[in-house]
Write an enzyme that holds these catalytic residues in place. Structure first.
Site, PDB file in Angstrom:
ATOM      1  N   GLU A 173       1.001   3.915   1.777  1.00 61.43           N
ATOM      2  CA  GLU A 173       1.506   4.366   3.079  1.00 61.43           C
ATOM      3  C   GLU A 173       2.698   3.533   3.534  1.00 61.43           C
ATOM      4  OE1 GLU A 173      -1.633   3.572   2.200  1.00 61.43           O
ATOM      5  OE2 GLU A 173      -3.070   4.293   3.686  1.00 61.43           O
TER       6      GLU A 173
ATOM      7  N   CYS B 253      -2.289  -0.215   7.382  1.00 57.49           N
ATOM      8  CA  CYS B 253      -1.532   1.038   7.275  1.00 57.49           C
ATOM      9  C   CYS B 253      -1.633   1.865   8.557  1.00 57.49           C
ATOM     10  CB  CYS B 253      -1.988   1.821   6.063  1.00 57.49           C
ATOM     11  SG  CYS B 253      -1.548   0.982   4.520  1.00 57.49           S
TER      12      CYS B 253
ATOM     13  N   HIS C 257       0.856  -1.190   0.000  1.00 54.15           N
ATOM     14  CA  HIS C 257       0.000   0.000   0.000  1.00 54.15           C
ATOM     15  C   HIS C 257       0.893   1.241   0.000  1.00 54.15           C
ATOM     16  CE1 HIS C 257      -3.952  -1.881   1.755  1.00 54.15           C
ATOM     17  NE2 HIS C 257      -3.486  -2.533   0.707  1.00 54.15           N
TER      18      HIS C 257
ATOM     19  N   CYS D 159      -6.089   1.969   5.799  1.00 48.76           N
ATOM     20  CA  CYS D 159      -6.750   0.737   6.229  1.00 48.76           C
ATOM     21  C   CYS D 159      -6.158   0.309   7.575  1.00 48.76           C
ATOM     22  CB  CYS D 159      -6.537  -0.356   5.181  1.00 48.76           C
ATOM     23  SG  CYS D 159      -4.824  -0.941   5.081  1.00 48.76           S
TER      24      CYS D 159
END
Ligand SMILES: [Zn+2]
Length: 143
Positions: free
Chosen positions: A50, A81, A48, A78
């Site tokens: 992040e 993260c 992801h 999410c």
């Protein structure tokens, strides 16, 4: 956030959902690292925006602890993260659009402001939210 939006746009080239992130140094202006979703491009479920930006920022600083830093991301993080943000010790999270289906920074969960955790970064949401959301809407409409 403009830089994060540029990153988000770059994710689409690899077939990934357009989410982009940047990590700012403690001075609040120097960009330490950036990242966008690379789950499809890299075949990595944890890639992801992040997580990639946090890893790169730590590499740039030569330390895992990102105290004083700010993570800017186009979409609400999410659970994974939010956990990575908490572990990285960044001081501030700034995000654009809310993620009502999976958000862990105010929507479904509010992990970063959970008083049971010892590190709670400041959370600022809604920055250029419409632009951030528009990228995502366009991406899913085109699919
Ligand atoms: Zn995530």
């Amino acid at each position: 956030m403009r830089l994060a939006l540029d990153e988000a746009t770059a994710a689409v080239q690899g077939g990934d959902v357009p989410v982009g992130a940047v990590v700012l140094a403690p001075d609040g202006t120097t960009v330490l690292a950036a990242g966008h979703n690379e789950r499809e491009a890299g075949g990595d479920p944890t890639a992801h925006a992040e997580v990639l930006a946090l890893r790169r920022a730590a590499a740039a600083l030569g330390a895992w602890r990102l105290a004083g830093c700010t993570l800017v991301v186009t979409l609400e993080p999410c659970t994974m993260c939010a956990g990575a943000i908490q572990q990285s010790r960044v001081d501030r999270l700034v995000y654009g659009a809310r993620d009502e289906k999976a958000g862990a920074a105010g929507s479904l969960w509010d992990l970063l402001r959970d008083r049971r955790l010892n590190h709670r970064p400041e959370v600022i949401e809604g920055v250029l939210a419409e632009e951030c959301a528009r990228l995502l809407t366009a991406f899913f409409r085109d699919r």
